[in-house]
Design a protein around this motif. Structure first.
Motif, mmCIF file in Angstrom:
data_model
loop_
_atom_site.group_PDB
_atom_site.id
_atom_site.type_symbol
_atom_site.label_atom_id
_atom_site.label_comp_id
_atom_site.label_asym_id
_atom_site.label_seq_id
_atom_site.Cartn_x
_atom_site.Cartn_y
_atom_site.Cartn_z
ATOM 1 N N THR A 103 65.561 -27.484 -56.622
ATOM 2 C CA THR A 103 65.552 -26.856 -57.618
ATOM 3 C C THR A 103 63.871 -26.368 -56.999
ATOM 4 O O THR A 103 63.413 -27.030 -56.785
ATOM 5 C CB THR A 103 65.239 -28.266 -58.627
ATOM 6 O OG1 THR A 103 66.331 -28.253 -59.372
ATOM 7 C CG2 THR A 103 64.730 -26.524 -59.454
ATOM 8 N N SER A 104 63.811 -25.216 -57.055
ATOM 9 C CA SER A 104 63.132 -23.874 -56.792
ATOM 10 C C SER A 104 61.682 -24.591 -57.581
ATOM 11 O O SER A 104 60.305 -25.029 -57.347
ATOM 12 C CB SER A 104 63.033 -22.808 -56.703
ATOM 13 O OG SER A 104 64.385 -22.476 -55.765
ATOM 14 N N MET A 105 61.404 -24.150 -58.712
ATOM 15 C CA MET A 105 60.516 -24.283 -60.007
ATOM 16 C C MET A 105 60.914 -25.191 -61.287
ATOM 17 O O MET A 105 62.514 -24.951 -61.606
ATOM 18 C CB MET A 105 60.022 -23.174 -60.190
ATOM 19 C CG MET A 105 59.355 -22.162 -59.027
ATOM 20 S SD MET A 105 58.501 -20.807 -60.160
ATOM 21 C CE MET A 105 57.454 -20.282 -58.484
ATOM 22 N N ASP A 106 60.552 -26.039 -61.183
ATOM 23 C CA ASP A 106 61.026 -26.699 -62.350
ATOM 24 C C ASP A 106 59.573 -27.001 -63.240
ATOM 25 O O ASP A 106 59.219 -28.119 -63.015
ATOM 26 C CB ASP A 106 61.696 -28.415 -62.277
ATOM 27 C CG ASP A 106 62.531 -28.961 -62.720
ATOM 28 O OD1 ASP A 106 62.287 -28.770 -63.898
ATOM 29 O OD2 ASP A 106 62.887 -29.523 -62.750
ATOM 30 N N ILE A 135 54.846 -17.074 -65.284
ATOM 31 C CA ILE A 135 55.913 -16.740 -64.510
ATOM 32 C C ILE A 135 56.009 -15.763 -63.366
ATOM 33 O O ILE A 135 57.064 -15.036 -63.938
ATOM 34 C CB ILE A 135 57.307 -18.011 -64.429
ATOM 35 C CG1 ILE A 135 56.792 -19.250 -64.759
ATOM 36 C CG2 ILE A 135 57.651 -17.721 -62.723
ATOM 37 C CD1 ILE A 135 58.120 -19.931 -65.091
ATOM 38 N N ASN A 138 57.607 -14.441 -57.701
ATOM 39 C CA ASN A 138 57.671 -15.219 -56.812
ATOM 40 C C ASN A 138 59.029 -15.115 -55.329
ATOM 41 O O ASN A 138 59.829 -14.446 -56.278
ATOM 42 C CB ASN A 138 58.016 -16.613 -57.680
ATOM 43 C CG ASN A 138 56.179 -17.338 -58.530
ATOM 44 O OD1 ASN A 138 55.446 -17.825 -57.482
ATOM 45 N ND2 ASN A 138 56.806 -16.409 -59.576
ATOM 46 N N LEU A 181 62.468 -17.275 -54.298
ATOM 47 C CA LEU A 181 62.804 -18.422 -54.825
ATOM 48 C C LEU A 181 64.193 -17.957 -53.484
ATOM 49 O O LEU A 181 65.057 -16.988 -54.423
ATOM 50 C CB LEU A 181 63.082 -18.662 -56.068
ATOM 51 C CG LEU A 181 61.619 -18.688 -56.639
ATOM 52 C CD1 LEU A 181 62.253 -18.637 -58.217
ATOM 53 C CD2 LEU A 181 60.305 -19.291 -56.394
ATOM 54 N N ILE A 210 65.036 -21.196 -61.510
ATOM 55 C CA ILE A 210 63.753 -21.365 -61.867
ATOM 56 C C ILE A 210 64.104 -22.854 -63.059
ATOM 57 O O ILE A 210 65.066 -21.773 -64.122
ATOM 58 C CB ILE A 210 63.365 -20.399 -62.920
ATOM 59 C CG1 ILE A 210 62.393 -19.789 -61.666
ATOM 60 C CG2 ILE A 210 61.860 -20.888 -64.110
ATOM 61 C CD1 ILE A 210 61.958 -18.235 -62.205
ATOM 62 N N ILE A 217 59.329 -14.944 -68.632
ATOM 63 C CA ILE A 217 59.444 -15.229 -67.501
ATOM 64 C C ILE A 217 60.184 -14.249 -67.550
ATOM 65 O O ILE A 217 60.921 -13.049 -67.137
ATOM 66 C CB ILE A 217 61.043 -16.255 -66.920
ATOM 67 C CG1 ILE A 217 60.608 -17.357 -67.086
ATOM 68 C CG2 ILE A 217 60.778 -15.412 -65.355
ATOM 69 C CD1 ILE A 217 61.992 -18.229 -66.701
ATOM 70 N N ASN A 241 59.690 -11.650 -60.539
ATOM 71 C CA ASN A 241 60.329 -12.924 -59.281
ATOM 72 C C ASN A 241 61.811 -12.850 -58.758
ATOM 73 O O ASN A 241 62.848 -11.464 -59.300
ATOM 74 C CB ASN A 241 60.418 -14.186 -60.707
ATOM 75 C CG ASN A 241 59.330 -14.573 -61.172
ATOM 76 O OD1 ASN A 241 58.630 -14.349 -59.995
ATOM 77 N ND2 ASN A 241 59.636 -14.220 -62.348
ATOM 78 N N ILE A 290 68.508 -19.658 -63.510
ATOM 79 C CA ILE A 290 67.521 -20.076 -64.424
ATOM 80 C C ILE A 290 68.401 -20.048 -65.592
ATOM 81 O O ILE A 290 69.772 -19.930 -66.514
ATOM 82 C CB ILE A 290 66.762 -18.302 -65.033
ATOM 83 C CG1 ILE A 290 65.981 -17.684 -64.295
ATOM 84 C CG2 ILE A 290 66.174 -19.006 -66.240
ATOM 85 C CD1 ILE A 290 65.665 -16.084 -64.850
#
Length: 116
Positions: A30-33, A46, A49, A51, A59, A68, A77, A89
């Protein structure tokens, strides 16, 4: 990271009043949690970015409200995974998603506003 066994590029619990921007996160589960155990606090901004190559979620948002990206404040992103079954997402709460790139698989709570 080069490991996909449950790794997270960024893991934030109860992150409030902040911004996550200009990161490049690659090769993880998972890239962003983003998780919150409070009652739907605002999601950090956010923005902008990159990813790449996550094999579960780009995300992940659990328990936050917010966005987002919006029409007036684009997310910008980039989400792209080599795993076609990966979720770009994922959210269990109502969030707005707008003006991000490369989103194909999105799973969100009922009532979520999504614009690509």
């Amino acid at each position: 990271m080069r490991t996909f066994n449950g790794t997270r590029g960024l893991f934030a619990i109860n992150m409030l009043s902040s911004q996550v921007s200009n990161n490049c996160i690659t090769d993880c589960y998972t890239s962003m949690d983003f998780r919150s155990f409070a009652e739907a606090p605002p999601l950090p901004l956010i923005r902008n970015n990159f990813l790449y190559n996550y094999n579960y979620v780009g995300i992940n948002v659990q328990g936050h409200s917010g966005n987002i990206g919006t029409n007036s404040s684009p997310g910008l992103n980039t989400l792209y995974s080599n795993d076609n079954s990966a979720i770009d997402i994922n959210s269990n709460s109502t969030i707005t998603v707008a003006d991000n790139f490369g989103m194909f698989n999105i799973f969100m709570a009922t009532g979520t506003d999504y614009q690509q």
